[in-house]
Design an enzyme around this catalytic site. Sequence first.
Site, short mmCIF file in Angstrom:
data_model
loop_
_atom_site.label_atom_id
_atom_site.label_comp_id
_atom_site.label_asym_id
_atom_site.label_seq_id
_atom_site.Cartn_x
_atom_site.Cartn_y
_atom_site.Cartn_z
N HIS A 153 0.81 -1.22 0.00
CA HIS A 153 0.00 0.00 0.00
C HIS A 153 0.84 1.26 0.00
CE1 HIS A 153 -3.44 -2.59 0.99
NE2 HIS A 153 -4.14 -1.63 0.46
N GLY A 154 2.05 1.18 0.51
CA GLY A 154 2.87 2.37 0.48
C GLY A 154 4.16 2.18 1.24
#
Lengths: 80, 481
Positions: B333-334
């Site tokens: 996701h990051g």
Amino acid sequence: MNRDEIYAKLTEIFKENLDLDEIELTDETTADDVEGWDSLAHIGLIAAIEQEFGFRFAMKEVVNLHNVGEMVDLILQKIG
Amino acid sequence: MLFSSTVFLFLFLPIVCLLHLLVRKELKDYVLLLASIFFYAWGEPRYVAVMLLTIIINYVGAILISKYKCKKTLLLLTILGDLSFLFYFKYFNFFVENINELFGDHIDFIKVIMPIGISFYTFQAISYVVDVYREEVEPQKNIYKLALYITLFPQLVAGPIVKYHDVADQIENRTVDFEKVAYGVKRFIVGLAKKVLLANTLGAVADKVFTQPIDQLDCMTTWLGAICYTFQIYYDFSGYSDMAIGLGSIFGFKFLENFTYPYISKSVSEYWRRWHISMGSWFRDYLFLPLQRALSLSKTYGKLSRRLGRRKINILLTAIALLVTWFLIGFWHGAGWSFVVYGLYNGFFIFLETLTGWNRDRKSFVGRAMQHFYTMFVVVLGFVIFRSDTMNYAWHYLLTMFGAERGETMYHLIYYVDRIEIIALIVGAICSAPLCRKMLEVEGRNQLRIAAVNLWLLALFILSAASIAASTYNPFIYFRF
């Protein structure tokens, strides 16, 4: 071995691995229909089936088994 | 180019649709491919090369895998190639920053800018080579068709992550008919309205709260922010997915659903089978199951299962597989620690549910209500971690939610929400349950009902378009990933 015999064996394996007293398996039974058939139980089921029938599932088969019917077809094909 | 931008809605999309309808069947793929590359290049001209290189690597990789004996090595090399791009463009900054932090060094570096959509198309590429390796599909001989699978603009920048074996047949052969186009247009409008009318409105509230210094928030405000964000992200991302599925349908593709009312779930496990399904199932098929399987086939497994018993060892290896998978889901996701924590947090609850059987549905109404309450509680708190820029912020935000901390100077709740935003919140809560699901189905064939639905959709479209024209606030959350 025919379908009925495979079903009888599978039912025993399911009962034992999922800790259930009663279970009725049909061709259309999926993981969502059976209490406790999750990722943890799945690995146990796969291992028990392999041991019982004496073959190995390929990865694509582990991933793509959608219902009990497909599982029985596959077992028939593997031991046939 | 955003789906919810005027350029896309009133220029790009009509032109591509018209061209796609007019050209001969054999040329449709090329129209879509060129349109997709143009769509990507519009915002990211320099990084088209990275995407094209990914296509070439996987095209060649898959053909070699199907031809030579050393399949596994070739597969690993291809995946390594894919992941090295992802690693460099998405995680390089993060790693250097962490090394600097850890050793007090100051390695100077020029920040790498992440190409949009790289997390999504890299996963599609991996899906393709693994499917070829597993002999589920034939390798694609035509590089343009493979390019189409990876670049197809409806799902290029933020999914759904389409798996190759799900669309292999459609890439070879698909038809476009009136029914599919009509369904696609309707589905697209529903998604657009979700994004523009609900997500953007609620996003404004969530942003106001989450950009406030932590010492200016109190209990009520933090809950308001967290709940608004929970609905914002759902409508933002499921709206985007609706638009993607709708666009796919317009061009004759049928993508699998990406969301099936996640907020009615009664366990965290069920939630993850309803939320961002294409990502969850990607990790299940290409990471979790293979990893769990590999562990169960190892020699250590046999040894340990004799000593500890089958059940215990299965629990252990499932725990290991869950830990690795959810660490990576968070990290996907990051590039930030709060995402890693978010992943592990979810994995923790799933493991707990698996172990205790909490995820089995209760019979009584009260039991089910409790399960639902518990699930949403976990989900909302999870999104606080997800939304926070730093773990420190998340921690203090959570403490404030539970009254353990309280800011000093505060604005009244009225500062954060107005009447329209409250209406959006109520509508959002109602529509997150499957009440309006039947709206798009044409089975009834009741002419009056169909006419009413179409009129309603038209109104939604006009409202959304007006809202787009009037506002500047529009980014999709998932574009960052």
